[in-house]
Design a protein around this motif. Structure first.
Motif, PDB file in Angstrom:
ATOM      1  N   PRO A 273    -100.992  40.093  91.408  1.00 14.36           N
ATOM      2  CA  PRO A 273    -101.690  40.920  90.466  1.00 14.36           C
ATOM      3  C   PRO A 273    -101.953  40.276  88.970  1.00 14.36           C
ATOM      4  CG  PRO A 273     -99.326  41.041  90.195  1.00 14.36           C
ATOM      5  CD  PRO A 273     -99.655  40.430  91.544  1.00 14.36           C
ATOM      6  N   THR A 274    -103.027  40.742  88.626  1.00 16.13           N
ATOM      7  CA  THR A 274    -103.159  40.106  87.280  1.00 16.13           C
ATOM      8  C   THR A 274    -102.639  41.082  86.176  1.00 16.13           C
ATOM      9  OG1 THR A 274    -105.282  41.562  86.975  1.00 16.13           O
ATOM     10  CG2 THR A 274    -105.651  39.611  87.947  1.00 16.13           C
ATOM     11  N   LEU A 275    -102.572  40.611  84.843  1.00 17.90           N
ATOM     12  CA  LEU A 275    -101.914  41.447  83.792  1.00 17.90           C
ATOM     13  C   LEU A 275    -102.823  42.611  83.589  1.00 17.90           C
ATOM     14  CD1 LEU A 275     -99.898  41.443  81.762  1.00 17.90           C
ATOM     15  CD2 LEU A 275    -101.342  40.197  79.986  1.00 17.90           C
ATOM     16  N   GLU A 276    -104.058  42.931  83.893  1.00 16.83           N
ATOM     17  CA  GLU A 276    -105.001  43.906  83.730  1.00 16.83           C
ATOM     18  C   GLU A 276    -104.447  44.983  84.896  1.00 16.83           C
ATOM     19  OE1 GLU A 276    -106.592  40.764  81.507  1.00 16.83           O
ATOM     20  OE2 GLU A 276    -106.070  40.819  83.644  1.00 16.83           O
ATOM     21  N   THR A 277    -104.325  44.245  86.014  1.00 13.29           N
ATOM     22  CA  THR A 277    -103.756  45.208  87.225  1.00 13.29           C
ATOM     23  C   THR A 277    -102.554  45.742  86.997  1.00 13.29           C
ATOM     24  OG1 THR A 277    -104.783  43.633  88.813  1.00 13.29           O
ATOM     25  CG2 THR A 277    -103.213  45.344  89.701  1.00 13.29           C
ATOM     26  N   ILE A 278    -101.479  44.997  86.093  1.00 13.36           N
ATOM     27  CA  ILE A 278    -100.233  45.566  85.683  1.00 13.36           C
ATOM     28  C   ILE A 278    -100.484  46.805  85.102  1.00 13.36           C
ATOM     29  CG2 ILE A 278     -98.163  44.952  84.655  1.00 13.36           C
ATOM     30  CD1 ILE A 278     -98.223  42.031  86.155  1.00 13.36           C
ATOM     31  N   VAL A 279    -101.291  46.568  83.904  1.00 12.15           N
ATOM     32  CA  VAL A 279    -101.361  47.490  82.672  1.00 12.15           C
ATOM     33  C   VAL A 279    -101.877  48.770  83.170  1.00 12.15           C
ATOM     34  CG1 VAL A 279    -102.484  48.034  80.814  1.00 12.15           C
ATOM     35  CG2 VAL A 279    -101.294  45.885  80.873  1.00 12.15           C
TER      36      VAL A 279
END
Length: 339
Positions: free
Chosen positions: A305-311
């Protein structure tokens, strides 16, 4: 990381991931623990409650249960006039957890919880490094005597305090794991960046079995720290034990926003991001943990995951990420007990 044979290393070699337990403190408060009361005293006065806590987490699917000893050093126990009972309280806690683990139908690891002393080391405070090692050794000696498999050094802010606890564990003869609490602009209160967790005590004894993060401020934030840790050393065995969503005050009580479905997705994201040991911290109940177990057992690996995916999946960060470089005001940590 050491490959020395022991129960935790053997289980990690056998399974792709392990599920650690959930909250100790908030679970005990739900059982009637009063604010300001030392949870460790319940190891002697209400052992049936501690047994139930461990049993409920094992029944929910935990592979690792943490002893009720987060505040088990003489420095914490002196606040309750119990500083002369360090060995006995820690030994009793480990015995309770050991009995539950030994009765389980599968291998369950007993991790001896070792939290911060609450003191600052020289030069910021009065506690010397040698004093810290001695205090941790006293605690870990009791944990080992009670049957703990590993010293689980957790919720740490100071690299020197991590090292002192690790040195104590090696002296007593227990393998060790350590986790930091990255709760201040994505770093610990003493400025440790998640990517630097690997080297803190790598040179002590055979080194840690695992390193990672616990507690902090929310599930998204700890997953951000996880990305930093796994990027820095993709081969490391990483622990994440995040809080159950975001703490919210409702009147005088703290409630956590995380639902079982949210914590299930947190667990899946943690696995995709490279964590090998996944659990919950403050607010994580047996229902949350059971949802995490089901999610992990059925999980098909996805892209990292990317940070954007997590958020997008879990919600916004509560703090700036450690890589943004901005400082943030130090938050006062008022909780007496982990979880």
């Amino acid at each position: 990381m050491t490959t020395e044979t022991n129960a935790l290393a053997a289980l990690l070699a056998e399974k792709p991931f392990l599920l650690a337990d959930g909250a100790t403190g908030t679970s005990l408060f739900a059982m009637g623990l009063e604010a300001g009361e030392a949870p460790e005293l319940w190891n002697e006065t209400r052992p049936e409650n501690i047994t139930k806590l461990h049993q409920d987490f094992v029944d929910a699917g935990a592979d690792i249960i943490l002893t009720n000893t987060f505040g088990g050093t003489r420095h914490r126990l002196k606040l309750h006039k119990a500083q002369d009972r360090v060995f006995d309280l820690n030994r009793r806690a480990a015995e309770i957890a050991r009995a539950v683990a030994d009765a389980a139908p599968r291998t369950v690891i007993v991790a001896g919880s070792v939290g911060p002393t609450g003191e600052l080391l020289v030069p910021l405070g009065a506690m010397t490094y040698e004093d810290a090692v001695a205090a941790f050794a006293e605690q870990i000696e009791g944990l080992k005597a009670g049957g703990a498999d590993v010293a689980w050094i957790e919720t740490m802010s100071s690299p020197d305090e991590i090292r002192a606890a690790a040195e104590a564990a090696v002296t007593i003869g227990l393998p060790f794991v350590y986790t930091g609490s990255f709760d201040t602009a994505g770093k610990t209160m003493m400025g440790l960046h998640p990517k630097d967790i690997h080297g803190v005590a790598a040179d002590i004894g055979p080194g840690p079995l695992a390193v990672g993060a616990n507690c902090g401020v929310g599930a998204s934030d700890i997953l951000s720290s996880l990305l930093d840790m796994t990027s820095a050393d993709p081969s490391a065995t990483i622990v994440v034990k995040g809080n159950c969503g975001i703490p919210e005050y409702r009147g005088a009580e703290i409630h956590y926003s995380g639902t079982p479905p949210l914590m299930a997705e947190y667990a899946r994201l943690a696995r995709d991001a490279g964590a090998r040991i996944i659990g919950g911290c403050c607010g994580t109940s047996c229902d949350h943990l059971a949802a995490m177990r089901r999610a992990l057992d059925a999980h098909e690996p996805r892209e990292r995951p990317t940070l954007e995916t997590i958020v997008e999946a879990i919600g916004p960060l509560r703090n700036k990420s450690a890589n943004e470089g901005a400082s943030a005001p130090t938050r006062e940590r008022g909780r007496r007990a982990r979880g």
